[in-house]
Design a protein around this motif. Structure first.
Motif, short mmCIF file in Angstrom:
data_model
loop_
_atom_site.label_atom_id
_atom_site.label_comp_id
_atom_site.label_asym_id
_atom_site.label_seq_id
_atom_site.Cartn_x
_atom_site.Cartn_y
_atom_site.Cartn_z
N ALA A 1 19.53 75.26 13.47
CA ALA A 1 18.36 74.38 13.65
C ALA A 1 18.53 73.09 12.85
CB ALA A 1 17.09 75.12 13.23
N GLN A 2 19.03 73.21 11.61
CA GLN A 2 19.23 72.02 10.79
C GLN A 2 20.33 71.12 11.36
OE1 GLN A 2 19.86 74.14 7.04
NE2 GLN A 2 18.04 73.10 6.23
N ARG B 1 21.30 70.92 14.51
CA ARG B 1 20.80 70.27 15.73
C ARG B 1 19.85 69.12 15.39
NH1 ARG B 1 21.47 70.81 20.92
NH2 ARG B 1 22.17 72.95 20.78
N GLU B 2 19.02 69.29 14.36
CA GLU B 2 18.09 68.24 13.97
C GLU B 2 18.84 67.00 13.48
OE1 GLU B 2 14.70 67.45 10.56
OE2 GLU B 2 15.26 69.52 11.08
N VAL B 3 19.86 67.19 12.64
CA VAL B 3 20.66 66.05 12.16
C VAL B 3 21.37 65.38 13.32
CG1 VAL B 3 22.68 65.42 10.77
CG2 VAL B 3 20.95 66.94 9.82
N TRP B 4 21.95 66.19 14.21
CA TRP B 4 22.70 65.67 15.35
C TRP B 4 21.78 64.86 16.28
CZ3 TRP B 4 23.00 67.05 20.69
CH2 TRP B 4 24.14 66.57 21.35
N GLU B 5 20.57 65.38 16.56
CA GLU B 5 19.64 64.68 17.44
C GLU B 5 19.05 63.44 16.78
OE1 GLU B 5 16.87 67.67 18.69
OE2 GLU B 5 18.23 68.43 20.24
N ASP B 6 18.82 63.49 15.44
CA ASP B 6 18.31 62.31 14.73
C ASP B 6 19.26 61.13 14.83
OD1 ASP B 6 16.05 63.64 14.02
OD2 ASP B 6 16.65 64.01 11.93
#
Length: 178
Positions: free
Chosen positions: A53-54, A56-61
């Protein structure tokens, strides 16, 4: 094996399938229960779920541009203790990757409808006399100005070869080596 049992359990039943396979029914039931209950997952699987989850969040940000090294550095700055190889493994498992600067060159696009050429020498790369057997291969090498395509043609008996290199928009270069 678990997938096989899942696919055929309605028809044959779990116990009868497990009698034929080297797996105990209790192992199958424990695995299926673990699949649906995160509290029964291993410590690594629980940590991986949180890290995914972390990541994916960094990647999408960052608009899906960051690759594993930059995602790893960003997580370290945020205080997450994680190894780079773990980020690489989890990004690969999630099917995400960063943008690459170089374009990907696909030189071979196989057509399964066309049969493979027959092996005329039956993998026996030996010759009794000169000019009896010649073999060929080609490859490509990346250079600063593009790709260089190289062909190799070799007389198996003498070991002599004719090498030719070709690059688009450049003259063909060839030479004889002995």
């Amino acid at each position: 094996m678990i997938t096989f049992i899942d696919d055929h359990r309605a028809l044959y039943g779990v116990e009868s399938i497990c009698r034929l396979l080297p797996i105990a029914p209790s192992t199958y039931y424990r695995h299926t229960a673990r699949r649906h209950d995160p509290q029964q997952w291993s410590a690594r699987a629980r940590r991986d779920a949180g890290l995914k989850a972390q990541i994916r969040e960094v990647w999408e940000d960052n608009f899906g541009v960051y690759g594993a090294p930059k995602v790893w550095r960003r997580l370290l700055r945020e205080g997450v203790k994680i190894a780079r190889c773990t980020v690489e493994r989890l990004m690969k498992a999630m099917g995400i990757q960063g943008v690459r600067r170089a374009r990907v060159i696909r030189t071979t696009q196989r057509d399964d409808a066309v049969p493979c050429p027959s092996d005329l020498v039956k993998r026996q790369f030996r010759a009794d006399r000169p000019d009896a057997l010649w073999v060929a291969d080609f490859t490509y090498c990346s250079t600063w100005s593009g790709f260089v395509y190289v062909a190799f043609v070799t007389d198996v008996f003498a070991g002599a070869s004719w090498d030719g290199a070709y690059r688009p928009r450049c003259a063909q270069t060839s030479y004889w080596t002995r």
